[in-house]
Design an enzyme around this catalytic site. Structure first.
Site: not given
Length: 314
Positions: A11, A15, A108-110, A137, A141, A165, A180, A210
């Site tokens: 990846g 980003m 991810s924090s989710c 998602y 994860k 985060t 996002h 957030r």
């Protein structure tokens, strides 16, 4: 990791992956392997197996994923589950098969329950229902974290899991529907300023809180943890500070230079009320973030401006 260790960044165009690539280069690592999605579809089991058998990387940063904001997560539920499971299953399993010394899985924090106590401690994983808008998602994860732990338990693999985060920074996704919140705000305020609009409408009430981490800070943390962290489970990476969406919008508005009003569409979903990471574990390992939010948004906006010709076509 030695400076000439063979390191694969999955990846590397995203980003997070691109930030990790830059950080490794900055620190003098000189044997970095990358493949674009056209060169290697990470969802393809046979293709990934062949790549690992041929290249035999020593270290792997698993930063490849299908990602997006609330709309994308809610719309492409099957893709977010299937694509992410395929990517991580293929990379984690082939890292084991080819004797990778260490792998870092980025989540991810989710992954945390929607109504988990704040700030979010690592042990809160799987203690309650997930936020429905990004459930699929998150499930992918969570499976990745558990897969790393399972391969550690059964095969002795040194596979670690890092949970960042909310991220923003260079090479972010500014798609009008699938981005996002922070990059979406940058684009919205910029376009409103360019078009001389009287106001910008933002989804939800503006009340959710957030936390935001600049991607280059995450990359530094990842390289640091790859050298010094070898534990099962997961470790949070964040700033330990949060801000309301309303305050964030005002901050972005000021940095972009939009002079109109901010409106809130309360008929649209807010998502999780608060997502603040507990970074006690990370701080105890000796790492803290460097780039504060105002500075980071200004850097991100300059990056956006340098690529507006690209974004205007999307």
């Amino acid at each position: 990791m030695e400076k000439n260790s063979k390191i694969y960044i999955a990846g590397h165009r995203g980003m997070v992956g691109s930030a990790i690539y830059r950080e490794l280069q900055r620190e003098g690592f000189n044997n970095l392997i990358t493949k674009t999605s056209k060169e290697l579809d990470l969802r393809n089991q046979e293709g990934v197996a062949s790549f690992f058998a041929e290249e035999k990387p020593e270290y792997v940063f698993l930063a490849a994923a299908k990602v997006g904001g609330i709309i994308a997560n809610d719309t492409y539920r099957a893709e977010f589950l299937y694509d992410n499971l395929q990517i991580q299953n293929n990379i984690i399993h082939n890292s084991y098969l080819t004797g990778v010394k260490k792998l870092m899985f980025l989540g991810s924090s989710c992954i945390y329950p929607k109504m988990a106590p704040q700030p979010l401690k690592e042990e809160y994983l799987l203690t309650g229902p997930l936020e429905s808008t990004n459930e699929f998602y998150a499930i992918a994860k969570i499976a990745g974290i558990k897969m790393c732990d399972a391969y550690r338990d059964q095969y002795g693999c040194n596979f670690i899991s890092v949970m960042p985060t909310n991220l923003y920074g260079y090479n972010d996704n500014y798609h009008p529907q699938n981005s996002h919140v922070l990059p979406a705000l940058i684009r919205r305020f910029h376009e409103a300023k360019e078009q001389g609009l009287p106001n910008v409408t933002i989804w939800g009430s503006g009340s959710p809180l957030r936390e935001f981490l600049f991607a280059d800070d995450l990359a530094e943390a990842c390289v640091y943890l790859m050298q010094d962290y070898n534990e099962p489970g997961l470790i949070n990476v964040g700033t330990g500070k949060d801000i309301s969406i309303k305050e964030l919008a005002q901050l972005v508005k000021g940095i972009v230079g939009f002079e109109g009003d901010i409106l809130f569409d309360t008929s649209k979903p807010d998502g999780t009320p608060r997502k603040l990471m507990d970074v006690t574990k990370l701080h105890s390992k000796g790492w803290t973030h460097k780039i504060e939010l105002t500075e980071g948004i200004a850097l991100a906006y300059q990056d956006f401006l340098s690529k507006t010709s690209v974004y205007n076509t999307n």
